[in-house]
Design an enzyme around this catalytic site. Structure first.
Site, PDB file in Angstrom:
ATOM      1  N   SER A  56     -68.336 -18.049 -72.936  1.00  0.00           N
ATOM      2  CA  SER A  56     -69.478 -17.190 -73.238  1.00  0.00           C
ATOM      3  C   SER A  56     -69.587 -16.146 -72.144  1.00  0.00           C
ATOM      4  O   SER A  56     -69.126 -16.366 -71.012  1.00  0.00           O
ATOM      5  CB  SER A  56     -70.767 -18.016 -73.284  1.00  0.00           C
ATOM      6  OG  SER A  56     -71.916 -17.187 -73.254  1.00  0.00           O
TER       7      SER A  56
ATOM      8  N   TYR B 106     -76.371 -24.131 -68.648  1.00  0.00           N
ATOM      9  CA  TYR B 106     -75.480 -23.649 -69.708  1.00  0.00           C
ATOM     10  C   TYR B 106     -74.434 -22.704 -69.132  1.00  0.00           C
ATOM     11  O   TYR B 106     -73.235 -22.851 -69.404  1.00  0.00           O
ATOM     12  CB  TYR B 106     -76.293 -22.942 -70.792  1.00  0.00           C
ATOM     13  CG  TYR B 106     -75.433 -22.304 -71.867  1.00  0.00           C
ATOM     14  CD1 TYR B 106     -74.801 -23.092 -72.826  1.00  0.00           C
ATOM     15  CD2 TYR B 106     -75.254 -20.923 -71.912  1.00  0.00           C
ATOM     16  CE1 TYR B 106     -74.007 -22.520 -73.805  1.00  0.00           C
ATOM     17  CE2 TYR B 106     -74.463 -20.340 -72.889  1.00  0.00           C
ATOM     18  CZ  TYR B 106     -73.837 -21.135 -73.834  1.00  0.00           C
ATOM     19  OH  TYR B 106     -73.050 -20.557 -74.794  1.00  0.00           O
TER      20      TYR B 106
END
Length: 259
Positions: free
Chosen positions: A153, A166
Site C-alpha cells: 500500500s 497498518y
C-alpha cells in the site's frame, strides 16, 4: 473506461494462486488472470464468496478452484499448496493479497486490532510464501516464468496519522519484497510488490475511526479513485512480461490523489 491493456491469453499454461480472493482486488485479479489464460486457485475464508468467483470465471470459459483457507493458519495454507500440486502441478504465479486495515490512534491501545493486522498482513503473507515458494523455485528451475507478487500500500511510505500499525505492516511487506528479490532473482523467481493508493473496495468498510473514515470517504466522493480492475490489470501485466523482466515495485495512485 475499461482497465484492460492486455489481450489474448498470454498467461496460458500458468497456474495462479490468489489469496484474499473473495472480493475486491483479489477477486478481480483472479478473474482477470483466468481471462488471460491462467488456471486460477482462489484462497480466502469465505467459501460462498469464493464459489461465486469460480462461477464467474467458469462462465467466461476459464478454469478455477476454490479453497476455503485462513492464511493465518500455517498448516491450512500448506494443505492448500498440496491440493494445488495434486490438482494442477506447481503454482507459478502467486498473488499474495490477503490483508485487513484497522485504523486507530496508538493511544487508544486497540491491541486486538493491532494483532489482527499483524496476524493477517504479515504472518498470513509469510505463510503463503512458505507454502508456495517451493512451487515457484521449481517452476523457475524448469525454465518457466515464476512470480510472487505481494500487495502492499502507499501507506508503506506515506505518513498518515492513526495508520501506524497498518502502515507498519505494509512497510514490512514492501521491504521484505525488496530483500526477497535479492535472494530469489538469481534463481529467476520474480518478486514484486504493488502499492495502491485509494481503491474503491470493501477494505475501508472495516475502518471505524471517524477521521480515517472521512479521509477515505472524501477521496471516493471527490476524485476518480482506483477500481479493483485497475490493480488486477497491473498484476496481470507484471506476470505477462518476458521472463527476464521483473517489474519490482509499482505504486499505483488515482491521478488526482495528493496523499
Amino acid at each position: 473506461m475499461s482497465a484492460a491493456v492486455l489481450s489474448g491469453t498470454p498467461l496460458s499454461g500458468r497456474v495462479a494462486v490468489v489469496s484474499g480472493a473473495s472480493s475486491g482486488i483479489g477477486a478481480a485479479t483472479a478473474e482477470r488472470l483466468a481471462g488471460l489464460g491462467a488456471t486460477v486457485v482462489v484462497l480466502a475464508r469465505r467459501k460462498d464468496k469464493l464459489d461465486q468467483v469460480v462461477k464467474t470465471i467458469e462462465a467466461a470459459g476459464g478454469t478455477a478452484l476454490a479453497l476455503a483457507v485462513d492464511v493465518t493458519d500455517r498448516a491450512a495454507v500448506q494443505s492448500a499448496a498440496d491440493q494445488v500440486a495434486a490438482a494442477y502441478g506447481r503454482a507459478d504465479l502467486v498473488f499474495n493479497n490477503a490483508g485487513v486495515q484497522l485504523i486507530s490512534g496508538i493511544e487508544e491501545l486497540k491491541v486486538d486490532d493491532w494483532q489482527r493486522q499483524i496476524d493477517l498482513n504479515i504472518t498470513g503473507l509469510m505463510n503463503v510464501i512458505a507454502a508456495f515458494l517451493p512451487h515457484l523455485t521449481d517452476a523457475a528451475a524448469q525454465g518457466k516464468p515464476a512470480d510472487l507478487i505481494n500487495t502492499s500500500s502507499i501507506a508503506a511510505t506515506r505518513i498518515l496519522e492513526k495508520f501506524s500499525v497498518y502502515s507498519g505492516t505494509k512497510a514490512y511487506i514492501s521491504h521484505l519484497t525488496r530483500l526477497l528479490r535479492v535472494e530469489l532473482g538469481r534463481k529467476m523467481v520474480r518478486v514484486a510488490t504493488i502499492e495502491p493508493g485509494m481503491v474503491d473496495t470493501e477494505l475501508p468498510d472495516h475502518v471505524t475511526d471517524p477521521d480515517a473514515s472521512e479521509l477515505m470517504a472524501g477521496l471516493i466522493r471527490d476524485i476518480d479513485v482506483l477500481q479493483s480492475a485497475d490493480i488486477a490489470e497491473t498484476a496481470a501485466f507484471m506476470a505477462a512480461v518476458p521472463r527476464h523482466v521483473n517489474l519490482t515495485e509499482i505504486t499505483i495512485l488515482p491521478t488526482a490523489q495528493a496523499v
